[in-house]
Write a protein that holds these residues in place. Structure first.
Motif, PDB file in Angstrom:
ATOM      1  N   PRO A 676      39.584  27.050  18.167  1.00  0.00           N
ATOM      2  CA  PRO A 676      40.957  27.515  18.436  1.00  0.00           C
ATOM      3  C   PRO A 676      41.832  26.454  19.094  1.00  0.00           C
ATOM      4  O   PRO A 676      43.015  26.338  18.789  1.00  0.00           O
ATOM      5  CB  PRO A 676      40.752  28.724  19.351  1.00  0.00           C
ATOM      6  N   VAL A 677      41.233  25.683  20.034  1.00  0.00           N
ATOM      7  CA  VAL A 677      42.005  24.612  20.668  1.00  0.00           C
ATOM      8  C   VAL A 677      42.392  23.553  19.639  1.00  0.00           C
ATOM      9  O   VAL A 677      43.530  23.056  19.619  1.00  0.00           O
ATOM     10  CB  VAL A 677      41.193  23.981  21.824  1.00  0.00           C
ATOM     11  N   ALA A 678      41.460  23.224  18.753  1.00  0.00           N
ATOM     12  CA  ALA A 678      41.747  22.228  17.717  1.00  0.00           C
ATOM     13  C   ALA A 678      42.846  22.717  16.778  1.00  0.00           C
ATOM     14  O   ALA A 678      43.728  21.945  16.382  1.00  0.00           O
ATOM     15  CB  ALA A 678      40.474  21.911  16.931  1.00  0.00           C
ATOM     16  N   GLU A 679      42.810  24.018  16.421  1.00  0.00           N
ATOM     17  CA  GLU A 679      43.840  24.575  15.542  1.00  0.00           C
ATOM     18  C   GLU A 679      45.202  24.551  16.222  1.00  0.00           C
ATOM     19  O   GLU A 679      46.215  24.158  15.618  1.00  0.00           O
ATOM     20  CB  GLU A 679      43.477  26.019  15.172  1.00  0.00           C
ATOM     21  N   GLU A 680      45.240  24.962  17.486  1.00  0.00           N
ATOM     22  CA  GLU A 680      46.514  25.070  18.193  1.00  0.00           C
ATOM     23  C   GLU A 680      47.143  23.713  18.428  1.00  0.00           C
ATOM     24  O   GLU A 680      48.365  23.562  18.360  1.00  0.00           O
ATOM     25  CB  GLU A 680      46.301  25.799  19.522  1.00  0.00           C
ATOM     26  N   THR A 681      46.330  22.716  18.712  1.00  0.00           N
ATOM     27  CA  THR A 681      46.852  21.383  19.048  1.00  0.00           C
ATOM     28  C   THR A 681      47.020  20.473  17.842  1.00  0.00           C
ATOM     29  O   THR A 681      47.629  19.420  17.947  1.00  0.00           O
ATOM     30  CB  THR A 681      45.914  20.694  20.045  1.00  0.00           C
ATOM     31  N   GLY A 682      46.497  20.871  16.683  1.00  0.00           N
ATOM     32  CA  GLY A 682      46.585  20.016  15.505  1.00  0.00           C
ATOM     33  C   GLY A 682      45.436  19.036  15.400  1.00  0.00           C
ATOM     34  O   GLY A 682      45.349  18.268  14.432  1.00  0.00           O
ATOM     35  N   LEU A 683      44.516  19.041  16.393  1.00  0.00           N
ATOM     36  CA  LEU A 683      43.352  18.139  16.332  1.00  0.00           C
ATOM     37  C   LEU A 683      42.390  18.536  15.226  1.00  0.00           C
ATOM     38  O   LEU A 683      41.469  17.775  14.912  1.00  0.00           O
ATOM     39  CB  LEU A 683      42.626  18.152  17.680  1.00  0.00           C
ATOM     40  N   ILE A 684      42.606  19.707  14.614  1.00  0.00           N
ATOM     41  CA  ILE A 684      41.727  20.151  13.536  1.00  0.00           C
ATOM     42  C   ILE A 684      41.767  19.189  12.359  1.00  0.00           C
ATOM     43  O   ILE A 684      40.796  19.085  11.595  1.00  0.00           O
ATOM     44  CB  ILE A 684      42.134  21.585  13.089  1.00  0.00           C
ATOM     45  N   LEU A 685      42.886  18.449  12.201  1.00  0.00           N
ATOM     46  CA  LEU A 685      42.974  17.484  11.106  1.00  0.00           C
ATOM     47  C   LEU A 685      41.975  16.358  11.292  1.00  0.00           C
ATOM     48  O   LEU A 685      41.241  15.978  10.367  1.00  0.00           O
ATOM     49  CB  LEU A 685      44.407  16.939  11.012  1.00  0.00           C
ATOM     50  N   GLN A 686      41.937  15.810  12.507  1.00  0.00           N
ATOM     51  CA  GLN A 686      40.980  14.718  12.777  1.00  0.00           C
ATOM     52  C   GLN A 686      39.551  15.243  12.772  1.00  0.00           C
ATOM     53  O   GLN A 686      38.640  14.596  12.240  1.00  0.00           O
ATOM     54  CB  GLN A 686      41.302  14.085  14.132  1.00  0.00           C
ATOM     55  N   LEU A 687      39.347  16.431  13.399  1.00  0.00           N
ATOM     56  CA  LEU A 687      38.006  16.999  13.445  1.00  0.00           C
ATOM     57  C   LEU A 687      37.517  17.344  12.046  1.00  0.00           C
ATOM     58  O   LEU A 687      36.346  17.102  11.700  1.00  0.00           O
ATOM     59  CB  LEU A 687      38.013  18.239  14.339  1.00  0.00           C
ATOM     60  N   ASN A 722      47.175  22.191   3.975  1.00  0.00           N
ATOM     61  CA  ASN A 722      48.605  22.010   3.787  1.00  0.00           C
ATOM     62  C   ASN A 722      49.150  20.715   4.375  1.00  0.00           C
ATOM     63  O   ASN A 722      50.216  20.273   3.981  1.00  0.00           O
ATOM     64  CB  ASN A 722      49.368  23.202   4.401  1.00  0.00           C
ATOM     65  N   GLN A 723      48.452  20.107   5.339  1.00  0.00           N
ATOM     66  CA  GLN A 723      49.030  18.959   6.025  1.00  0.00           C
ATOM     67  C   GLN A 723      48.104  17.757   6.115  1.00  0.00           C
ATOM     68  O   GLN A 723      48.528  16.704   6.565  1.00  0.00           O
ATOM     69  CB  GLN A 723      49.429  19.360   7.462  1.00  0.00           C
ATOM     70  N   GLY A 724      46.848  17.895   5.726  1.00  0.00           N
ATOM     71  CA  GLY A 724      45.882  16.846   6.054  1.00  0.00           C
ATOM     72  C   GLY A 724      45.542  15.873   4.947  1.00  0.00           C
ATOM     73  O   GLY A 724      44.576  15.122   5.074  1.00  0.00           O
ATOM     74  N   ASN A 725      46.267  15.815   3.876  1.00  0.00           N
ATOM     75  CA  ASN A 725      45.940  14.890   2.789  1.00  0.00           C
ATOM     76  C   ASN A 725      44.466  15.015   2.422  1.00  0.00           C
ATOM     77  O   ASN A 725      43.738  14.030   2.290  1.00  0.00           O
ATOM     78  CB  ASN A 725      46.287  13.458   3.214  1.00  0.00           C
ATOM     79  N   LEU A 726      44.019  16.272   2.295  1.00  0.00           N
ATOM     80  CA  LEU A 726      42.602  16.577   2.176  1.00  0.00           C
ATOM     81  C   LEU A 726      41.987  15.981   0.912  1.00  0.00           C
ATOM     82  O   LEU A 726      40.837  15.515   0.923  1.00  0.00           O
ATOM     83  CB  LEU A 726      42.424  18.097   2.200  1.00  0.00           C
ATOM     84  N   ASN A 727      42.735  15.965  -0.164  1.00  0.00           N
ATOM     85  CA  ASN A 727      42.195  15.448  -1.421  1.00  0.00           C
ATOM     86  C   ASN A 727      41.770  13.996  -1.289  1.00  0.00           C
ATOM     87  O   ASN A 727      40.678  13.599  -1.729  1.00  0.00           O
ATOM     88  CB  ASN A 727      43.247  15.615  -2.522  1.00  0.00           C
ATOM     89  N   ASP A 728      42.619  13.187  -0.675  1.00  0.00           N
ATOM     90  CA  ASP A 728      42.297  11.773  -0.509  1.00  0.00           C
ATOM     91  C   ASP A 728      41.114  11.577   0.431  1.00  0.00           C
ATOM     92  O   ASP A 728      40.267  10.692   0.225  1.00  0.00           O
ATOM     93  CB  ASP A 728      43.516  11.023   0.033  1.00  0.00           C
ATOM     94  N   ILE A 729      41.056  12.396   1.500  1.00  0.00           N
ATOM     95  CA  ILE A 729      39.948  12.274   2.457  1.00  0.00           C
ATOM     96  C   ILE A 729      38.620  12.566   1.770  1.00  0.00           C
ATOM     97  O   ILE A 729      37.631  11.826   1.934  1.00  0.00           O
ATOM     98  CB  ILE A 729      40.183  13.239   3.640  1.00  0.00           C
ATOM     99  N   ILE A 730      38.569  13.658   0.984  1.00  0.00           N
ATOM    100  CA  ILE A 730      37.316  14.032   0.318  1.00  0.00           C
ATOM    101  C   ILE A 730      36.926  12.981  -0.719  1.00  0.00           C
ATOM    102  O   ILE A 730      35.753  12.570  -0.808  1.00  0.00           O
ATOM    103  CB  ILE A 730      37.466  15.415  -0.330  1.00  0.00           C
TER     104      ILE A 730
END
Length: 885
Positions: A676-687, A722-730
């Motif tokens: 929840p902290v990662a989601e709220e702060t946006g750190l979920i992208l890095q995690l 929606n925000q993490g450029n997930l396709n390129d990361i994978i």
């Protein structure tokens, strides 16, 4: 030359304008007359067609009556073996002498055997065309002959005849009904026909049978010079005068008689059709000509008037140049004022010595009226006393310049003016410029700076200035006020799922509701993002609490967005009170924000007043966020894995990667604490990127160790999608660790599919293009629909453990679970049941044809080191593999 051109144009404006008006008038008139003429012609064609059709229907009835008589005569002649007596039938009243209809039967030699006419003048018809036609041709139908004079009746007759045959089919005579032309004449009133109109009857080849005009009924004669081209079953056209003997143009319509070789035709003179219209058109043309003559007179008068004005203006300009009045044409108003002094030498008034027209216009009067006037004339005594202080200051200092907004009581015709006053030997020389437009623009820019563009509310820039002023006034008056800091709960989910456009609409709807709840003089401000500030002037702590509670109650009802979507949104509110919670704007806003975060941490949808200990809690939250950020940087995360097995055999077929935080002091931290902290702060992208790379690295290690290549699923949040450029990361992680896409699966929550349908479909399509399977995690707890699952083309449906836990408890649970399985299978999706903890649940899932299961009954999440033994074991049911009977 340049000065003469406008004068010439002003003189020519009258004739040019009148000419344009005349052209427009004639164009409109002629267009209207042409349209009306076309409409009349169209109506006349339709009317002629209706008349021809009506006549054709009348003829069909009349000819059908005659035809029935011939058929009856033929039948009874045959039935009585030639002993039928027309004379007897006539005596019985079957053929009245006034009926214009005569009946005759002849034998095979043409001898008349019986007739409704007298046979004293016995005659033979063997040489007649109609007799020969029947004799020489086995024609069993009705024959219609051209009109001819009857030998016995000495009248023009049209004959209808049928052939009689003997028992072996040889010619045995004819039965004939002769009618006078009047029998077939149209039944319309002759007065309805124009002098040049006609109604006629033709054979299909154009041979005329009869024609009726206003004057007479004629046979075998029409107005046509030759046989008319009456092609088709019906038609209507305008035929030129060359078609007719009298040279008269006509509208001709024709219609074939149903069932018989006859054509009914109507001719209408176009001269009569358009007579009334052309008479009225002539009147209109006369009126238009009169109007044109009037415009010509106006042009001449206007030219003379313009020439007179031009001459007068030229004389005026010469006079101004002679006297050196150079300020007349400027944009500024100009005045020369004479200072008038009282007995004590103090200036008490000013008199206008001179001015230009612009200066007089600002006062709303003529120059001649203004010159010589006293300034006190135009102002109320109170307002003039205020102005005199400014004028005396200009006289004392030598000059004065300012910009001022004219009050309502001012006679000046401008809202904002720039004025400059310079002292002269007599008084003041003043220039005044109307700056209303530029000032309005300036104020609009200032308003734009202070107004939030999306909601129309005052913004952060405005509220900081407003609070500084309010705080200063409140401190001086010894009164307090409240700052309510309101923040939308889970607003980021709206942006992440429905898109930013829906988020904007939601903010506008929230604004509207807040405006309804917060009356003047209180203020509603959009502080930024999804945060709003309410400034409550005066009142007590209880008043602030009541306002906050009223806001929360109002937002317990859903909001209707302008795009017809309905959303439920809640607020968390923090409140700080002046002067209790701070003596500066920064302190009040900071403490209200702290109280708001406390309300969120306590469960949201509530309000909290600021308390000093809340700052300590906020500090702890900030520390947790910093610790999580540091943990990502230090890579303090490990992966645990929970197997998925075949529901029937228990075969280990896939696994789910689950992140765990290995804290250096606290040990293993549950994801329920840090996600929840990662989601709220946006750190979920890095995690999220870190977990994907760790999963690929682990797959690579097992491949190198020669272990079975089982797929591994990784959880993905809506923000990553929606925000993490997930396709390129994978794609990058797969390439780095040489992992085939079939080994990596993505688990998506239902909220991921609530975003813009097109964007989500495109993003998911890119994963499928890589060869990655897509799973719906925790299905049934969100808002996804069957249409979304069908449109997005997903592979696996993971049913939430809440539904698994209900199996065996309520019968309805099995029905619901079975419906989900059937739906998924219909969409060619594999079904995985989460949270399987008992053997009884497993057996029920097998009976419901669930494909795979996952849960503590199979295995808890285990570290990577415990997975190889499970792979080697292969079947993971606690006992022997379960089979179904």
């Amino acid at each position: 030359m340049k000065k003469r051109l406008p004068k010439v144009l002003s003189i020519l404006a009258w004739p040019i304008g009148c000419l344009i008006l005349a052209i427009v008038m004639w164009s409109l008139l002629l267009a209207r007359l042409n349209d009306r003429e076309a409409e009349i012609g169209k109506n006349a064609l339709q009317e002629a067609g209706v008349q021809s059709k009506s006549y054709a229907e009348q003829l069909a009835r009349a000819v059908s009556q005659v035809d029935q008589i011939t058929l009856h005569l033929k039948y009874y002649w045959t039935y009585t073996d030639g002993h039928l007596s027309v004379e007897d039938q006539q005596q019985q009243g079957l053929y009245p002498t006034s009926s214009l209809l005569y009946v005759t039967i002849s034998d095979r030699d043409g001898k008349l055997l019986t007739s409704s006419l007298s046979l004293q003048k016995l005659t033979n018809v063997a040489n007649r065309d109609y007799f020969l036609t029947h004799k020489n041709h086995a024609h069993s139908g009705l024959l219609i002959s051209n009109p001819a004079i009857g030998i016995r009746s000495q009248r023009m007759l049209i004959r209808f005849s049928r052939r009689l045959d003997d028992a072996v089919g040889n010619f045995n005579g004819i039965v004939m009904v002769a009618v006078e032309p009047a029998f077939l004449a149209p039944s319309q009133d002759e007065s309805a026909l124009g002098k040049k109109d006609f109604i006629a009857l033709f054979q299909p080849d154009g041979t005329p049978l009869l024609s009726r005009t206003m004057d007479a009924l004629q046979t075998q004669e029409t107005a046509f010079k030759s046989r008319p081209p009456l092609a088709g079953a019906s038609g209507a056209m305008v035929m030129p005068g060359s078609t007719f003997d009298d040279g008269e143009e006509r509208i001709v319509a024709w219609h074939a008689v149903r069932g018989y070789p006859l054509v009914a035709a109507v001719g209408v003179s176009t001269r009569d059709v358009y007579a009334a219209f052309r008479e009225r058109a002539s009147d209109y043309m006369f009126i238009a000509s009169a109007c044109s003559a009037f415009l010509a007179i106006c042009a001449v008068v206007g030219m003379l008037f313009s020439m007179r004005l031009a001459i007068r203006k030229h004389e005026t300009e010469k006079a101004r140049e002679a006297y050196g009045i150079v300020t007349e044409g400027g944009a500024d108003g100009f005045y020369m004022w004479l200072a008038l002094r009282g007995k004590d030498g103090e200036i008490v008034d000013f008199q206008v010595l001179d001015c230009n027209e612009r200066g007089a216009a600002i006062f709303g009067i003529n120059k001649s009226e203004l010159i010589g006037s006293h300034m006190s004339r135009f102002y109320s005594p109170e307002y003039f006393a205020t102005l005199m202080r400014t004028f005396r200051s200009a006289m004392e200092n030598g000059e004065y310049e300012d910009e001022f907004e004219t009050p309502p009581e001012s006679p000046l015709g401008a809202s904002w003016l720039h004025r400059r006053m310079v002292r002269t030997r007599f008084g003041l020389a003043i220039t005044v410029r109307d700056i209303s437009e530029s000032k309005t623009h300036e104020l609009a820019l200032l308003d734009q700076i202070n107004t939030d563009e999306l909601t129309g509310l005052p913004n952060r820039h405005w509220v900081l200035r407003y609070l500084n002023r309010l705080l200063h006034d409140a401190a001086g008056d010894g009164r307090g006020f409240a700052v309510l800091f309101a923040d939308l709960d889970d607003f980021k989910n709206v942006n992440d799922t429905l898109g930013h456009s829906s988020g904007d609409l939601l903010l506008q709807a929230v604004t509207q509701r807040l405006r309804e709840l917060v009356p003047a003089p209180h203020e509603v401000v959009r502080f930024g993002g999804d945060s709003f500030t309410v400034i409550q002037q005066g009142g007590s702590i209880d008043d602030a609490a009541q306002l906050a509670d009223r806001i929360l109650q109002a937002f317990s009802r859903p909001l209707m967005l302008s795009n017809q979507n309905i959303l439920q949104v809640n607020l968390s509110i923090g409140i700080s009170i002046f002067p209790r919670d701070g003596s500066s704007v920064d302190a009040l806003l900071k403490h209200a924000d702290t109280a708001m975060h406390a309300a969120k941490s306590e469960g949201k949808k509530r309000f909290r007043f600021y308390q000093p200990q809340l700052s300590e809690r906020l500090q702890i939250k900030i520390e947790n966020e910093n610790a999580l950020r540091l943990a990502i940087e230090r890579d303090e995360f490990v992966l645990y894995f929970q197997p998925r097995v075949n529901a029937v055999s228990g075969e280990f077929c896939s696994m789910e990667a689950l992140a765990r935080w290995r804290h250096p002091v606290r040990g293993i931290v549950s994801p329920l604490e840090f996600i929840p902290v990662a989601e709220e702060t946006g750190l979920i992208l890095q995690l999220g990127e870190l977990i994907i790379r760790k999963a690929c690295a682990q797959l690579a290690q097992w491949r190198i160790a020669g272990l079975p290549l089982l797929p591994m699923s990784v959880n993905v949040s809506s923000r990553q999608l929606n925000q993490g450029n997930l396709n390129d990361i994978i794609a990058s992680a797969l390439a780095e660790y040489a992992i085939t896409p079939a080994q990596l699966e993505l688990e998506l929550t239902e909220s991921c599919m609530m975003a813009d349908a097109i964007e989500v479909a495109e993003e998911l399509a890119s994963f499928r293009k890589l060869g990655i399977k897509l799973l719906v995690d925790d299905f049934g707890t969100g808002y996804s629909s069957l249409s979304q699952l069908q449109r997005l083309d997903l592979d696996v449906l993971k049913v939430d453990k809440a539904f698994t836990a209900e199996l065996g408890v309520r019968a309805e649970s099995e029905v619901l679970f079975n419906a989900m399985v059937s739906m998924a299978h219909a969409l060619r999706m594999t079904v995985v049941a989460e949270g399987v903890e008992t053997e009884a649940q497993l057996h029920l899932l097998q009976a419901l044809h669930c494909d795979e299961v996952q849960g503590y009954y199979i295995s808890h999440p285990v570290p990577a080191a415990d997975i190889p033994p499970l792979m080697q074991r292969r079947y993971l049911f606690p006992a022997a593999p379960v089979t179904l009977d």
